[in-house]
Structures are given as structure tokens and as C-alpha cells.
Design an enzyme around this catalytic site. Structure first.
Site, PDB file in Angstrom:
ATOM      1  N   LYS A  46       0.868  -1.184  -0.120  1.00  0.00           N
ATOM      2  CA  LYS A  46       0.107  -0.070  -0.018  1.00  0.00           C
ATOM      3  C   LYS A  46       0.916   1.328  -0.157  1.00  0.00           C
ATOM      4  O   LYS A  46       0.801   2.085   0.885  1.00  0.00           O
ATOM      5  CB  LYS A  46      -1.026  -0.241   1.251  1.00  0.00           C
ATOM      6  CG  LYS A  46      -2.127   0.921   1.428  1.00  0.00           C
ATOM      7  CD  LYS A  46      -3.058   0.793   0.043  1.00  0.00           C
ATOM      8  CE  LYS A  46      -4.140   2.051   0.345  1.00  0.00           C
ATOM      9  NZ  LYS A  46      -4.995   1.882  -0.902  1.00  0.00           N
TER      10      LYS A  46
ATOM     11  N   ASP B 223      -5.650  -3.008  -1.983  1.00  0.00           N
ATOM     12  CA  ASP B 223      -6.986  -2.879  -2.576  1.00  0.00           C
ATOM     13  C   ASP B 223      -7.187  -3.508  -3.708  1.00  0.00           C
ATOM     14  O   ASP B 223      -8.430  -4.150  -3.809  1.00  0.00           O
ATOM     15  CB  ASP B 223      -7.371  -1.448  -2.191  1.00  0.00           C
ATOM     16  CG  ASP B 223      -6.855  -0.558  -2.791  1.00  0.00           C
ATOM     17  OD1 ASP B 223      -5.676  -0.752  -3.360  1.00  0.00           O
ATOM     18  OD2 ASP B 223      -7.401   0.759  -2.927  1.00  0.00           O
TER      19      ASP B 223
ATOM     20  N   ASP C  35      -2.440 -12.770   4.856  1.00  0.00           N
ATOM     21  CA  ASP C  35      -3.368 -13.344   5.566  1.00  0.00           C
ATOM     22  C   ASP C  35      -4.674 -13.039   5.074  1.00  0.00           C
ATOM     23  O   ASP C  35      -5.128 -14.112   4.755  1.00  0.00           O
ATOM     24  CB  ASP C  35      -3.338 -12.691   7.141  1.00  0.00           C
ATOM     25  CG  ASP C  35      -4.284 -13.576   7.938  1.00  0.00           C
ATOM     26  OD1 ASP C  35      -4.590 -14.823   7.930  1.00  0.00           O
ATOM     27  OD2 ASP C  35      -4.969 -12.688   8.653  1.00  0.00           O
TER      28      ASP C  35
ATOM     29  N   ASP D 282      -6.813 -15.952   2.072  1.00  0.00           N
ATOM     30  CA  ASP D 282      -8.198 -16.513   2.372  1.00  0.00           C
ATOM     31  C   ASP D 282      -8.841 -16.344   1.155  1.00  0.00           C
ATOM     32  O   ASP D 282      -9.514 -17.030   0.814  1.00  0.00           O
ATOM     33  CB  ASP D 282      -8.511 -15.789   3.650  1.00  0.00           C
ATOM     34  CG  ASP D 282      -8.466 -16.658   4.993  1.00  0.00           C
ATOM     35  OD1 ASP D 282      -7.721 -17.238   5.250  1.00  0.00           O
ATOM     36  OD2 ASP D 282      -9.315 -16.879   5.792  1.00  0.00           O
TER      37      ASP D 282
HETATM   38  C1  IPM Z   1      -3.395 -17.894   9.457  1.00  0.00           C
HETATM   39  C2  IPM Z   1      -4.285 -17.668  10.439  1.00  0.00           C
HETATM   40  C3  IPM Z   1      -3.505 -17.141  11.515  1.00  0.00           C
HETATM   41  C4  IPM Z   1      -2.852 -15.861  11.260  1.00  0.00           C
HETATM   42  C5  IPM Z   1      -4.056 -16.930  12.890  1.00  0.00           C
HETATM   43  C6  IPM Z   1      -4.992 -18.247  13.412  1.00  0.00           C
HETATM   44  C7  IPM Z   1      -3.496 -16.289  13.971  1.00  0.00           C
HETATM   45  O1  IPM Z   1      -5.462 -17.043  10.190  1.00  0.00           O
HETATM   46  O2  IPM Z   1      -2.462 -18.839   9.514  1.00  0.00           O
HETATM   47  O3  IPM Z   1      -3.700 -17.457   8.242  1.00  0.00           O
HETATM   48  O4  IPM Z   1      -3.542 -14.726  11.213  1.00  0.00           O
HETATM   49  O5  IPM Z   1      -1.706 -15.925  10.842  1.00  0.00           O
HETATM   50 MG    MG Z   2      -5.598 -16.368   8.112  1.00  0.00          MG
END
Ligand code: IPM
Ligand code: MG
Length: 360
Positions: free
Chosen positions: A191, A224, A248, A252
Site C-alpha cells: 500500500k 486494495d 493473511d 483466504d
Molecule cells: C493464518 C491464521 C493465523 C494468522 C491466525 C490463526 C493467528 O489466520 O495462518 O492465516 O493470522 O496468521
Molecule cells: Mg489467516
């Protein structure tokens, strides 16, 4: 060559999915002459229950004495009220920091058998093959100062996002090296239009690129825009390198391209140690019901075979066994969109083992 694996099941569905991964290791031992021994230890909420510490000393000792660590997942509502250093997440961050696992590899590969499991259109995701390289032991997760203080009679919470140039350089190096073994493209995500820490990140990545990796195609995106592009046109990405927090979030997001976060393995690598874990969490809502998807953990074993145990041949066998099981139509509940009866976690694990035995 005999190898020792530290097995840390953790919390929630952790023990169930790790059990299936260990079954796969058993087959590798019995049918493929892998000489792996395992020893179990507690981490996260289980560590707190056993030892009052989410990263117990015995676990630390075992991790240091092992060739690789296999971890399930940590966390659960029963530990949310604990003070921060005692919470399960502190155990996970603790082992990452203690073992110096700065490079977190999170591959997102869309399995053609699961095209319909994604919420995105098949033509958007067919062929997606992305590697997120996330910095794992610095950035805002670990930066000081941090805390909650009282200012002018109200609470103020704060954290620090900071990177040293050596920390940026070492993770960028890993990303460039990984890209050379894939499609040779790196997109660095930060960013820099707002944050000084990102301005530094970008300039270090550019310097390293110019001095050692000019053969790799390098691009830059603000986080973003990267989040938007991942949904708009995920096939544009090969390797994404980014900091701890952005990694992180984006990993996801990237996982859902595949339809289920239950499919994605990860490897966390340092100078000396390595740990392998599914990227999903402990899913306390389905824990103990034998319905979780063990494939992310089983695929994490494949990453372990490749990166830590120098057995890429066996990694390929495990990945092939998983493909065959998906080809045969077996689906755990998270992948089951056609309305058939889903298989259990243990049945899925057994099916992979059977497919693997047949490859021996
Ligand atoms: C991940 C998880 C962890 C993180 C949590 C559980 C602390 O979300 O491994 O991505 O944020 O790194
Ligand atoms: Mg995570």
C-alpha cells in the site's frame, strides 16, 4: 534416511485432520520405504490445557529436534476470554517466531474436478495456479509498540507495521526463486500510496529485482486493487509476494477461488526449520464430528515431502492419489454441491491411503 516429524494436532478439527495425514505417512512408511517417525505434542488451546502455555516448552524442544513440523489448527471459543499471551493464536505466532519461519508458501490451485464448487464462474477460475508468498514473522503482527492505552479518558488501540529492508529482501528473494520454477512472474502487493513501510517494501523489491532477478517479470499492486483483481481475473497471477497482514487476508480470498478453504496446504520455512499446516482454521463448529476435509493437511504432507524431506517423488504420489480420489467423485461436506451423500473425514483419508497403496 530416517526422519523425525513433530506432530501438533492442536484444537477443533486439528486432531481429526492430522490423524488422516498421519495415516498417509504410515502408508508412505509401509509401501514406499519412507523412514519417518513421529512424535506428538500439544499446541494452542490444547497446549494451554495441558501446560498452561499455548506453546509449551516440551513442544518447543520437540520442534527443534525434528526435521519438520506438521500442525493441524489452533483456536476455539472456550479460550477467547484468556489474556492474549495465553490464547491459542499466541501459540501459533510463538512457534512461527521461535522457529524463524519467515516464508509462508500458500499455493492456490484450482482442481478441475471442483470447478463447480467455487462461487465464481468456471471460466474465470479454470486453470488458476497462484502461489502466495507471505512474510510470516514480522510486519504488523509483531511490530512494537502495540497495545491499548487510555488517552484523554478513552481507550486507544494501536499496532506498528514495520519492516527492515533485510526482512523484505529475504522474502522477496524467496518469491523470485519460486517464480523461476513456475511461470516466472512476481506481483508484489503493498500500500505504497499511503504507507511508508510499503514505500520501503517496494523500493527493496525493485532493487533486488534489478540486481539479481531481472529475468523475472515483476509487477506491483496496491493491496486494495490486488483484492479486486483476484476476483476479477485471478489467472493474471503467478507468484504474489506480500507482508504478513496483507498475505493473511489475500490468501483466504485466494483460497475461495478453489471452492473450499479445506483444500489448501501451506509451508512455512525459515533458515533452519519448517512447518506444514492447512491454511484453514480449527472450525470448532464441526469439531469431533468426522466431517472436516483432511485434504489440505494431506497436501501439506506433500509439501513437507518436497521441501523438507527431499522426496519430491513421494510428494507427486500423494498429490496424484488426491487427484484420483477427487476424480472418483468422493467429496467431503465442504465440497459437496451436487447433493450427494458426503464422505466423512476418515473415509476421505482412507480413500487417499488406498489410492496411494495402489500406486506403490
Ligand atoms: C493464518 C491464521 C493465523 C494468522 C491466525 C490463526 C493467528 O489466520 O495462518 O492465516 O493470522 O496468521
Ligand atoms: Mg489467516
Amino acid at each position: 534416511m530416517a526422519v523425525k516429524i513433530a506432530v501438533l494436532p492442536g484444537d477443533g478439527i486439528g486432531p481429526e485432520i492430522v490423524r488422516e495425514a498421519v495415516k498417509v505417512l504410515d502408508v508412505l512408511n509401509s509401501h514406499f520405504a519412507l523412514e519417518a517417525s513421529y512424535e506428538e505434542a500439544s499446541i494452542g488451546g490444547a497446549g494451554f490445557e495441558a501446560d498452561g502455555n499455548p506453546y509449551p516448552d516440551a513442544t518447543k524442544k520437540l520442534a527443534h529436534a525434528s526435521d519438520a513440523v506438521l500442525l493441524g489448527a489452533v483456536g476455539g471459543p472456550q479460550w477467547e476470554g484468556l489474556e492474549k499471551p495465553l490464547r491459542p493464536e499466541a501459540g501459533l505466532l510463538g512457534i512461527r517466531e521461535d522457529l524463524g519461519l519467515f516464508a509462508n508458501y500458500r499455493p492456490t490451485k484450482v482442481h478441475s474436478q471442483l470447478l463447480d464448487a467455487s462461487t465464481l464462474k468456471p471460466e474465470v477460475i479454470d486453470g488458476v495456479d497462484i502461489l502466495v508468498v507471505r512474510e510470516l514473522v514480522s510486519g504488523i503482527y509483531f511490530g512494537q509498540p502495540r497495545g491499548i492505552e487510555i488517552v484523554d479518558g478513552e481507550r486507544r488501540g494501536y499496532n506498528t507495521m514495520a519492516y527492515r529492508e533485510s526482512e523484505v529482501r529475504r522474502i522477496a528473494r524467496k518469491a523470485f526463486e519460486a517464480a523461476r520454477l513456475r511461470s516466472n512472474r512476481v506481483c508484489s502487493v503493498e500500500k505504497a500510496n499511503v504507507l511508508e513501510v510499503s514505500e520501503l517494501w517496494r523500493s527493496v523489491v525493485v532493487e533486488l529485482h534489478q540486481s539479481e532477478f531481472s529475468d523475472v517479470e515483476l509487477s506491483h499492486l496496491y493491496v486494495d486493487n490486488a483484492a479486486m483483481q483476484l476476483i476479477r481475473n485471478p489467472k493474471q497471477f503467478d507468484v504474489i509476494v506480500t507482508g504478513n497482514l496483507f498475505g493473511d487476508i489475500l490468501s483466504d480470498e485466494a483460497s475461495m477461488l478453489t471452492g473450499s478453504i479445506g483444500m489448501l496446504p501451506s509451508a512455512s520455512i525459515g533458515e533452519q526449520f519448517a512447518m506444514y499446516e492447512p491454511i484453514h482454521g480449527s472450525a470448532p463448529d464441526i469439531a469431533g464430528q468426522d466431517v472436516a476435509n483432511p485434504l489440505a493437511t494431506i497436501l501439506s504432507v506433500a509439501m513437507m515431502l518436497r521441501f523438507s524431506l527431499a522426496r519430491a517423488d513421494l510428494a507427486e504420489k500423494v498429490e496424484l492419489a488426491v487427484e484420483q480420489v477427487l476424480d472418483s467423485g468422493l467429496r467431503t461436506a465442504d465440497l459437496n454441491f451436487a447433493g450427494e451423500t458426503p464422505v466423512s473425514c476418515s473415509a476421505m483419508g482412507s480413500a487417499v491411503c488406498a489410492a496411494l497403496e495402489a500406486l506403490a
